[in-house]
Design a protein around this motif. Sequence first.
Motif, mmCIF file in Angstrom:
data_model
loop_
_atom_site.group_PDB
_atom_site.id
_atom_site.type_symbol
_atom_site.label_atom_id
_atom_site.label_comp_id
_atom_site.label_asym_id
_atom_site.label_seq_id
_atom_site.Cartn_x
_atom_site.Cartn_y
_atom_site.Cartn_z
ATOM 1 N N LEU A 56 20.841 5.086 16.682
ATOM 2 C CA LEU A 56 20.500 4.173 15.597
ATOM 3 C C LEU A 56 20.290 2.760 16.122
ATOM 4 N N SER A 57 21.040 2.385 17.110
ATOM 5 C CA SER A 57 20.908 1.048 17.685
ATOM 6 C C SER A 57 19.527 0.852 18.301
ATOM 7 N N ASP A 58 19.053 1.833 19.053
ATOM 8 C CA ASP A 58 17.719 1.754 19.656
ATOM 9 C C ASP A 58 16.642 1.685 18.572
ATOM 10 N N TRP A 59 16.789 2.505 17.550
ATOM 11 C CA TRP A 59 15.828 2.535 16.460
ATOM 12 C C TRP A 59 15.815 1.191 15.723
ATOM 13 N N ALA A 60 16.997 0.638 15.440
ATOM 14 C CA ALA A 60 17.091 -0.644 14.738
ATOM 15 C C ALA A 60 16.429 -1.759 15.542
ATOM 16 N N SER B 214 0.843 -1.203 0.000
ATOM 17 C CA SER B 214 0.000 0.000 0.000
ATOM 18 C C SER B 214 0.876 1.250 0.000
ATOM 19 N N SER B 215 0.273 2.359 -0.389
ATOM 20 C CA SER B 215 1.020 3.622 -0.374
ATOM 21 C C SER B 215 1.426 3.985 1.050
ATOM 22 N N GLN B 216 0.621 3.600 2.023
ATOM 23 C CA GLN B 216 0.953 3.862 3.426
ATOM 24 C C GLN B 216 2.205 3.075 3.836
ATOM 25 N N THR B 217 2.279 1.825 3.449
ATOM 26 C CA THR B 217 3.458 1.003 3.767
ATOM 27 C C THR B 217 4.679 1.529 3.040
ATOM 28 N N THR B 218 4.513 1.912 1.780
ATOM 29 C CA THR B 218 5.634 2.456 1.012
ATOM 30 C C THR B 218 6.170 3.724 1.661
ATOM 31 N N GLU B 219 5.277 4.578 2.115
ATOM 32 C CA GLU B 219 5.712 5.812 2.783
ATOM 33 C C GLU B 219 6.405 5.495 4.100
ATOM 34 N N TYR B 220 5.909 4.521 4.826
ATOM 35 C CA TYR B 220 6.540 4.064 6.069
ATOM 36 C C TYR B 220 7.968 3.596 5.800
ATOM 37 N N LEU B 221 8.146 2.815 4.737
ATOM 38 C CA LEU B 221 9.491 2.347 4.368
ATOM 39 C C LEU B 221 10.393 3.511 3.968
ATOM 40 N N ARG B 222 9.824 4.471 3.239
ATOM 41 C CA ARG B 222 10.609 5.641 2.822
ATOM 42 C C ARG B 222 11.113 6.411 4.045
ATOM 43 N N VAL B 223 10.238 6.653 4.987
ATOM 44 C CA VAL B 223 10.605 7.399 6.197
ATOM 45 C C VAL B 223 11.682 6.648 6.975
ATOM 46 N N GLN B 224 11.515 5.342 7.128
ATOM 47 C CA GLN B 224 12.525 4.542 7.833
ATOM 48 C C GLN B 224 13.865 4.588 7.109
ATOM 49 N N ASN B 225 13.826 4.431 5.796
ATOM 50 C CA ASN B 225 15.054 4.430 5.010
ATOM 51 C C ASN B 225 15.781 5.773 5.125
ATOM 52 N N GLN B 226 15.031 6.841 5.053
ATOM 53 C CA GLN B 226 15.657 8.161 5.123
ATOM 54 C C GLN B 226 16.197 8.456 6.518
ATOM 55 N N TYR B 227 15.514 8.006 7.537
ATOM 56 C CA TYR B 227 16.028 8.171 8.900
ATOM 57 C C TYR B 227 17.354 7.426 9.043
ATOM 58 N N PHE B 228 17.362 6.177 8.606
ATOM 59 C CA PHE B 228 18.570 5.358 8.675
ATOM 60 C C PHE B 228 19.719 6.016 7.905
ATOM 61 N N GLU C 287 13.949 -1.399 17.647
ATOM 62 C CA GLU C 287 12.507 -1.178 17.555
ATOM 63 C C GLU C 287 11.957 -1.676 16.213
ATOM 64 N N VAL C 288 12.642 -1.344 15.126
ATOM 65 C CA VAL C 288 12.209 -1.784 13.792
ATOM 66 C C VAL C 288 12.249 -3.305 13.701
ATOM 67 N N ALA C 289 13.314 -3.914 14.203
ATOM 68 C CA ALA C 289 13.441 -5.375 14.156
ATOM 69 C C ALA C 289 12.309 -6.046 14.932
ATOM 70 N N SER C 290 11.962 -5.505 16.075
ATOM 71 C CA SER C 290 10.870 -6.057 16.875
ATOM 72 C C SER C 290 9.538 -5.970 16.128
ATOM 73 N N LYS C 291 9.277 -4.822 15.508
ATOM 74 C CA LYS C 291 8.033 -4.647 14.752
ATOM 75 C C LYS C 291 7.969 -5.612 13.573
ATOM 76 N N ARG C 292 9.099 -5.783 12.899
ATOM 77 C CA ARG C 292 9.125 -6.691 11.745
ATOM 78 C C ARG C 292 8.912 -8.135 12.200
ATOM 79 N N ALA C 293 9.490 -8.504 13.321
ATOM 80 C CA ALA C 293 9.317 -9.860 13.849
ATOM 81 C C ALA C 293 7.859 -10.096 14.237
ATOM 82 N N GLN C 294 7.229 -9.105 14.856
ATOM 83 C CA GLN C 294 5.822 -9.222 15.242
ATOM 84 C C GLN C 294 4.920 -9.388 14.023
ATOM 85 N N ARG C 295 5.286 -8.729 12.932
ATOM 86 C CA ARG C 295 4.514 -8.834 11.686
ATOM 87 C C ARG C 295 4.775 -10.159 10.970
#
Length: 121
Positions: A70-74, A40-54, A76-84
Amino acid sequence: MQEITEKLHDFLLEHIDEMSQEWLDSREVEKDSIYTADASSQTTEYLRVQNQYFTCKIVKVLIGESLDTLSDWAQEVASKRAQRGDSLYHSIHHFKKFRLIFFKQIESFFHLHSSSITYEE
């Protein structure tokens, strides 16, 4: 050397949108992956924001900033991806794709400034 490092920093930040878009455009349709090209466009935008932050955090290391946040953020992202249920394979695969895009920008910078810096620098 400090001046060229700052120029590289600025150059990469100027191209952050371009790098993110190239990475997003490189996606293919993948079953059960957040990275799928038909997300979805929402997921794509979410990925864009994450990529640009990184990318921004990595680039700011050039001017002396720490990677501590960056370690804390990574984590958090890893946990969310694992939950999904997103696979680690997909994350690594897409990180490698982006790494090549990032290095291509560094090479572009080098070619633009080849008369004032050496390859080793």
